[in-house]
Design a protein around this motif. Structure first.
Motif, short mmCIF file in Angstrom:
data_model
loop_
_atom_site.label_atom_id
_atom_site.label_comp_id
_atom_site.label_asym_id
_atom_site.label_seq_id
_atom_site.Cartn_x
_atom_site.Cartn_y
_atom_site.Cartn_z
N PHE A 99 28.78 25.56 25.72
CA PHE A 99 29.86 26.21 26.46
C PHE A 99 31.21 26.01 25.78
O PHE A 99 31.76 26.93 25.20
N SER B 236 35.56 27.65 28.65
CA SER B 236 34.47 28.14 29.49
C SER B 236 34.73 27.77 30.95
O SER B 236 35.39 26.77 31.25
N THR C 177 32.36 26.83 32.82
CA THR C 177 31.51 25.66 33.01
C THR C 177 32.27 24.37 32.81
O THR C 177 32.15 23.44 33.62
N ASN D 261 25.82 20.52 29.81
CA ASN D 261 27.15 21.13 29.90
C ASN D 261 28.14 20.62 28.87
O ASN D 261 29.03 21.37 28.45
N GLY E 275 31.46 34.76 35.95
CA GLY E 275 31.34 34.28 34.58
C GLY E 275 30.60 32.95 34.51
O GLY E 275 29.83 32.70 33.56
N TYR E 276 30.81 32.09 35.50
CA TYR E 276 30.10 30.82 35.55
C TYR E 276 28.60 31.05 35.63
O TYR E 276 27.82 30.43 34.90
N ARG F 199 26.97 33.65 34.65
CA ARG F 199 26.49 34.21 33.37
C ARG F 199 26.38 33.11 32.31
O ARG F 199 25.39 33.08 31.56
N GLU F 200 27.37 32.22 32.26
CA GLU F 200 27.29 31.12 31.30
C GLU F 200 26.07 30.26 31.55
O GLU F 200 25.38 29.84 30.60
N GLN F 201 25.77 30.00 32.80
CA GLN F 201 24.68 29.10 33.14
C GLN F 201 23.29 29.69 32.88
O GLN F 201 22.28 29.00 33.03
N ARG G 53 22.31 30.13 30.08
CA ARG G 53 21.86 29.31 28.94
C ARG G 53 21.15 28.06 29.43
O ARG G 53 20.17 27.61 28.84
#
Length: 274
Positions: A7, A11, A13, A68, A137-138, A140-142, A144
């Motif tokens: 991240f 980010s 995150t 993270n 967005g969080y 979408r990042e997660q 991963r």
């Protein structure tokens, strides 16, 4: 040394998970996950959480922080370890007697979504300012993080609307079983570490556990036999804001772990303000 992980600075995150208040989110997630009979059976039948609850909590927290804030290699290694362990484990559905694998994508998806929704919900309600676009967005990042445990990112809810729809879809599969109630009571009054027993720390923990229950969605509180009235939500939000304000008085160096500190050092070395 320049690897900023999955991240990195900027980010959502890193903004969310840099908050000490997320310890409350972890307990909220466990309470919500326990409403899924199969998910809970997988834990009850394969874990020593009743005899070593604090070890399990530490292990889970370390995994989340590694994903993270660790390097890419560290996060991928942690994910491989989790996938390997899950691939070896089975449990029996307490309602049907059916055997199932713990790496069943439906179970992994439930655990992932509940964790991320809990982290985001507690962060925002405690006062972390995030727009709706940033909240999406969080998620979408997660994706991963979801991929690390073996999920196909295309099958994982990736926005607030998708998570809300997923919860609606999942509710018919949820139930309050004997294991659910026993687990809730255990999480509310676990054996304290280091022989602390009935000390003021017990009172602090009990208050945090009660707050975690109050932060559950209304439909989840009702399944635990608790009030699902709308007035519960603003009261819980006020308390979580007060707790975050109290935690902010503690020097950060006393609560920042080595993985987090390592990430901040790498970010500064790469020229990012943190």
């Amino acid at each position: 040394m320049g690897d900023l992980g999955l991240f990195g600075p900027g980010s959502v995150t890193w903004r969310v998970h840099g908050e000490p208040i997320l310890i409350v989110a972890g307990l909220r997630a466990l309470l919500l996950q326990s409403l899924h009979p199969r998910a809970l059976a997988g834990v009850v039948q394969n874990s020593d959480f009743r005899t070593r609850p604090w070890h399990r909590l530490e292990t889970t927290a370390t995994y989340v922080v590694t994903v993270n804030y660790g390097t890419t290699a560290d996060a991928e290694k942690a994910g491989r370890n989790v996938r390997y362990i899950h691939s070896k484990l089975h449990a029996t559905d307490p309602r049907t007697g059916e055997r199932f694998r713990l790496d069943d994508p439906d179970l992994l998806r439930w655990v992932h979504v509940v964790e991320q929704e809990s982290f985001l919900d507690v962060a925002r309600r405690s006062g972390v300012k995030l727009t709706d676009d940033e909240a999406d967005g969080y998620y979408r990042e997660q994706l991963r993080a979801a991929e690390l445990v073996g999920l196909d990112p295309a099958t994982v809810p990736a926005s607030q609307a998708e998570v809300a729809a997923y919860y609606e879809k999942m509710q018919p599969q949820l139930a309050t079983t004997r294991d659910t109630v026993e687990s809730m009571l255990f999480m509310a009054v676990p054996p304290m570490p280091f022989g602390l027993g009935w000390t003021p720390l017990r009172g602090v923990y009990t208050g945090v556990a009660a707050l975690s229950l109050g932060l559950l969605p209304a439909w989840a509180r009702q399944r635990y036999g608790l009030p699902g009235i709308a007035a519960t939500d603003p009261a819980a939000s006020l308390l979580i804001r007060l707790l975050r304000a109290s935690l902010s008085t503690i020097p950060r160096r006393l609560i920042e772990g080595p993985i987090y500190k390592g990430a901040m050092a790498r970010a500064r070395a790469a020229g990012h303000p943190v």
